[in-house]
Design an enzyme around this catalytic site. Structure first.
Site, PDB file in Angstrom:
ATOM      1  N   SER A 133       0.836  -1.204   0.000  1.00 22.98           N
ATOM      2  CA  SER A 133       0.000   0.000   0.000  1.00 22.98           C
ATOM      3  C   SER A 133       0.868   1.250   0.000  1.00 22.98           C
ATOM      4  CB  SER A 133      -0.913   0.016   1.227  1.00 22.98           C
ATOM      5  OG  SER A 133      -1.544   1.281   1.350  1.00 22.98           O
ATOM      6  N   HIS A 139      -1.272  -1.260  -4.186  1.00 31.41           N
ATOM      7  CA  HIS A 139      -2.544  -0.954  -3.537  1.00 31.41           C
ATOM      8  C   HIS A 139      -2.650   0.550  -3.310  1.00 31.41           C
ATOM      9  CE1 HIS A 139      -6.137  -2.062  -1.248  1.00 31.41           C
ATOM     10  NE2 HIS A 139      -5.779  -1.143  -0.349  1.00 31.41           N
ATOM     11  N   ASP A 147      -4.924   3.442  -1.746  1.00 32.74           N
ATOM     12  CA  ASP A 147      -6.018   3.765  -0.829  1.00 32.74           C
ATOM     13  C   ASP A 147      -6.520   5.182  -1.079  1.00 32.74           C
ATOM     14  OD1 ASP A 147      -6.372   1.443   0.937  1.00 32.74           O
ATOM     15  OD2 ASP A 147      -4.307   1.834   1.531  1.00 32.74           O
ATOM     16  N   MET A 162      -9.054   8.013  -0.005  1.00 37.67           N
ATOM     17  CA  MET A 162      -9.860   8.379   1.167  1.00 37.67           C
ATOM     18  C   MET A 162     -10.365   9.805   1.021  1.00 37.67           C
ATOM     19  SD  MET A 162      -7.719   6.538   4.258  1.00 37.67           S
ATOM     20  CE  MET A 162      -6.173   7.390   4.018  1.00 37.67           C
ATOM     21  N   HIS A 204      -8.514   1.076  -4.018  1.00 39.13           N
ATOM     22  CA  HIS A 204      -9.449   0.816  -2.922  1.00 39.13           C
ATOM     23  C   HIS A 204     -10.116   2.144  -2.553  1.00 39.13           C
ATOM     24  CE1 HIS A 204      -9.834  -0.141   1.670  1.00 39.13           C
ATOM     25  NE2 HIS A 204     -11.022  -0.123   1.074  1.00 39.13           N
ATOM     26  N   MET A 211     -12.214   4.256  -0.376  1.00 37.55           N
ATOM     27  CA  MET A 211     -12.867   4.521   0.903  1.00 37.55           C
ATOM     28  C   MET A 211     -13.540   5.886   0.772  1.00 37.55           C
ATOM     29  SD  MET A 211     -10.022   3.013   3.555  1.00 37.55           S
ATOM     30  CE  MET A 211      -8.581   3.261   2.521  1.00 37.55           C
ATOM     31  N   MET A 264     -11.595  -5.686   5.510  1.00 32.94           N
ATOM     32  CA  MET A 264     -10.776  -4.761   6.299  1.00 32.94           C
ATOM     33  C   MET A 264     -10.469  -5.406   7.647  1.00 32.94           C
ATOM     34  SD  MET A 264     -10.095  -2.082   4.519  1.00 32.94           S
ATOM     35  CE  MET A 264      -9.335  -1.181   5.885  1.00 32.94           C
ATOM     36  N   GLY A 292      -9.052   4.138   7.369  1.00 33.08           N
ATOM     37  CA  GLY A 292      -8.814   5.566   7.488  1.00 33.08           C
ATOM     38  C   GLY A 292      -7.415   5.955   7.912  1.00 33.08           C
ATOM     39  N   GLY A 317      -3.201   4.423   8.434  1.00 33.70           N
ATOM     40  CA  GLY A 317      -2.200   3.375   8.345  1.00 33.70           C
ATOM     41  C   GLY A 317      -1.594   3.087   9.702  1.00 33.70           C
ATOM     42  N   GLY A 318      -0.910   1.949   9.799  1.00 34.00           N
ATOM     43  CA  GLY A 318      -0.160   1.620  11.005  1.00 34.00           C
ATOM     44  C   GLY A 318      -0.967   1.085  12.165  1.00 34.00           C
ATOM     45  N   ASP A 321      -6.718  -6.152   4.373  1.00 30.72           N
ATOM     46  CA  ASP A 321      -6.047  -4.851   4.440  1.00 30.72           C
ATOM     47  C   ASP A 321      -6.085  -4.342   5.868  1.00 30.72           C
ATOM     48  OD1 ASP A 321      -5.091  -2.285   4.149  1.00 30.72           O
ATOM     49  OD2 ASP A 321      -6.607  -1.633   2.704  1.00 30.72           O
ATOM     50  N   GLY A 322      -4.879  -4.222   6.470  1.00 30.04           N
ATOM     51  CA  GLY A 322      -4.801  -3.585   7.766  1.00 30.04           C
ATOM     52  C   GLY A 322      -4.081  -4.417   8.811  1.00 30.04           C
TER      53      GLY A 322
END
Length: 217
Positions: free
Chosen positions: A7, A32, A34, A36, A65, A67, A136, A141, A143-144, A174-175
């Site tokens: 990602s 990937h 993301d 948002m 992806h 969101m 998910m 919303g 990362g980390g 993812d996550g």
């Protein structure tokens, strides 16, 4: 087959082109992306211009992806920018079926995503309309975040539904995925693995290869 999807949310954007090249050279198959919007999720990330810039630089599969609230407003533009796959959230649209059909009609692969608190039954009506389900494994919303253990059972439930219908559908997670919990998730049925900081923080080549060593066993 298993696929690694680093990602770029965790990449160094001053070095984005070279880091995407590095993950590709190390064997990753996907990028990937993301997206948002600050509405569906609290954060704002990036949009179509990033996809347009990445596309000429790599032959890797661009896994977008979304969101985003009402993703139907943007799917056509993302495909035009070079997305190979567009995944929308079941919680974010009032016209999920039409949007999935539109993505496929544009020549891209379609995905459906669900948040940790969303029951698997919410995506079951769309299984035959998608190429991928994204589970998910953190709250979307940021990362980390740490992996939510309860999501492992959800992965198993989705994989069982795919098998029951005899569908050729990928199962992406993812996550919070790292080298310590990767095998557990593969065993649960995931075959597309999103990893952000676990790949991009540190030696990117070494970390990419470490993921792939496990995934290719």
């Amino acid at each position: 087959m298993n696929y690694l999807a680093p990602s770029i949310l965790s990449a160094d954007f001053c070095e984005l082109g070279s880091q995407i090249e590095e993950i590709g050279n190390a064997g990753a198959q996907y990028v990937h992306i993301d997206v948002m919007d600050g509405v569906f999720v609290p954060s704002i990330s990036f949009g179509m211009p990033i996809v347009s810039c990445i596309r000429p630089r790599t032959k890797l599969f661009l896994d977008v992806h979304m969101m985003v609230t009402k993703p139907e407003r943007y799917v056509e533009e993302f495909v035009k920018c070079g997305a190979d796959s567009v995944t929308i959230h079941v919680e974010a649209s009032d016209c999920v079926e039409d949007t999935l059909k539109k993505i496929r009609s544009l020549g891209a692969k379609a995905g459906i995503a669900l948040n940790p608190e969303t029951p698997v039954k919410e995506i079951l009506p769309y299984l035959e309309m998608v190429d991928m389900v994204l589970v998910m494994t953190v709250h979307p919303g940021f990362g980390g975040q740490a992996y939510i253990p309860e999501c492992t059972d959800k992965i198993k439930e989705v994989r069982a539904a795919i098998k029951e219908k005899k569908l050729n559908v990928n199962l992406e997670i993812d996550g919070g995925v790292n080298l310590d919990n990767l095998q557990m998730n593969l065993d649960a049925g995931a075959n597309v693995i999103v990893a952000g900081s676990a790949v991009f923080k540190g030696n990117i080549t070494e970390k990419t290869k470490a993921f792939l060593d496990i995934m290719e066993q």
